[in-house]
Design an enzyme around this catalytic site. Sequence first.
Site, PDB file in Angstrom:
ATOM      1  N   HIS A   8    -112.143 -44.743 -65.720  1.00  0.00           N
ATOM      2  CA  HIS A   8    -112.893 -45.643 -64.846  1.00  0.00           C
ATOM      3  C   HIS A   8    -113.372 -44.833 -63.641  1.00  0.00           C
ATOM      4  CE1 HIS A   8    -112.583 -49.505 -62.116  1.00  0.00           C
ATOM      5  NE2 HIS A   8    -113.823 -49.066 -62.235  1.00  0.00           N
ATOM      6  N   MET A  13    -115.071 -44.389 -60.274  1.00  0.00           N
ATOM      7  CA  MET A  13    -115.504 -45.049 -59.039  1.00  0.00           C
ATOM      8  C   MET A  13    -115.991 -43.947 -58.109  1.00  0.00           C
ATOM      9  SD  MET A  13    -112.317 -47.713 -58.968  1.00  0.00           S
ATOM     10  CE  MET A  13    -111.390 -46.682 -60.112  1.00  0.00           C
ATOM     11  N   ASP A  24    -109.791 -55.864 -64.731  1.00  0.00           N
ATOM     12  CA  ASP A  24    -109.056 -54.857 -63.960  1.00  0.00           C
ATOM     13  C   ASP A  24    -108.798 -55.360 -62.551  1.00  0.00           C
ATOM     14  OD1 ASP A  24    -108.078 -52.524 -62.825  1.00  0.00           O
ATOM     15  OD2 ASP A  24    -109.887 -51.336 -63.166  1.00  0.00           O
ATOM     16  N   MET A  39    -111.428 -41.908 -58.142  1.00  0.00           N
ATOM     17  CA  MET A  39    -112.011 -42.389 -56.878  1.00  0.00           C
ATOM     18  C   MET A  39    -112.388 -41.201 -55.991  1.00  0.00           C
ATOM     19  SD  MET A  39    -109.399 -45.482 -56.019  1.00  0.00           S
ATOM     20  CE  MET A  39    -108.812 -46.603 -57.307  1.00  0.00           C
ATOM     21  N   ASP A  81    -107.988 -44.109 -63.139  1.00  0.00           N
ATOM     22  CA  ASP A  81    -108.868 -44.512 -62.039  1.00  0.00           C
ATOM     23  C   ASP A  81    -109.281 -43.297 -61.226  1.00  0.00           C
ATOM     24  OD1 ASP A  81    -109.069 -47.422 -62.210  1.00  0.00           O
ATOM     25  OD2 ASP A  81    -106.898 -47.400 -61.905  1.00  0.00           O
ATOM     26  N   SER A 124    -102.777 -48.787 -65.750  1.00  0.00           N
ATOM     27  CA  SER A 124    -103.469 -47.894 -64.813  1.00  0.00           C
ATOM     28  C   SER A 124    -102.461 -46.937 -64.221  1.00  0.00           C
ATOM     29  CB  SER A 124    -104.112 -48.698 -63.693  1.00  0.00           C
ATOM     30  OG  SER A 124    -104.413 -47.820 -62.616  1.00  0.00           O
ATOM     31  N   HIS A 144    -105.399 -46.082 -68.790  1.00  0.00           N
ATOM     32  CA  HIS A 144    -106.493 -46.322 -67.831  1.00  0.00           C
ATOM     33  C   HIS A 144    -106.353 -45.351 -66.659  1.00  0.00           C
ATOM     34  CE1 HIS A 144    -109.619 -48.899 -66.008  1.00  0.00           C
ATOM     35  NE2 HIS A 144    -108.984 -48.700 -64.859  1.00  0.00           N
ATOM     36  N   MET A 177    -114.223 -56.346 -62.649  1.00  0.00           N
ATOM     37  CA  MET A 177    -113.242 -56.083 -61.594  1.00  0.00           C
ATOM     38  C   MET A 177    -112.790 -57.411 -60.991  1.00  0.00           C
ATOM     39  SD  MET A 177    -112.829 -52.833 -61.500  1.00  0.00           S
ATOM     40  CE  MET A 177    -111.640 -52.932 -60.147  1.00  0.00           C
TER      41      MET A 177
END
Length: 220
Positions: A68, A70, A177, A39, A37, A10, A35, A139
């Site tokens: 990913h 979020m 994760d 957000m 992330d 990540s 990966h 998660m």
Amino acid sequence: MQQSIRIAPSILSADFAKLGEEVRAIDEAGADWIHIDVMDGHFVPNLTIGPAVVKALRSHSGKPFDVHLMISPVDSFLDAFAEAGADTITVHPEAGAHTHRTIQHIKSLGKRAGVSLNPATPESALDYLLEDLDLVLVMSVNPGFGGQSFIDSQLRKIEAVRKRIDALGKPIDLEVDGGIDPATAPRAIAAGADALVAGTATFRGGPDAYAANIAALRGE
Ligand code: DX5
Ligand code: ZN
């Protein structure tokens, strides 16, 4: 149908001032996927990166970008992340009212589709969805931040999702994760994971340590 273990560092734990170099370094150090992330400060209490950054990173690695999301609502951003170079796009069922439609949308963009389960989201959230997925992301921390501790109760969920995938007989990746390190990785793998996200455990010690860090997650 558990496959060989894929390691997905990540980049949340990378040096953001040198993100391109960091992505090249983990690629060369043996990462299988990158990966990313994303957000929004709303679905999760942190803000990270958007499609422009994903696009800028695309030329730094030929490895699959495991994005990913979020963010909520998520649907209006799917096209932008697909165009930016995402290979897999993973969403949380809580991030929109119509998860099945969201998955269809991702597939229509020619991308692999994933669903992510928060620690308190049961595996039954996969009902009527699993057969259309390429990946399930369990998660093992509450999403929002790197560096948190692995939540042991999620091992039962990994086992339950593994059973569902095997019963279906489709090559769906089972990724875990949060809080993955050389101690928790074998436990997640034993429960049925075949892809591991690791931020802190990949990037600790700087670029010279990345290859050994990734190897340690594979148990080498
Ligand atoms: C958390 C993110 C994770 C996080 C993992 O919301 O989805 O990918 O970066 O970080 P570590 O490996 O440090 O727990
Ligand atoms: Zn993640």
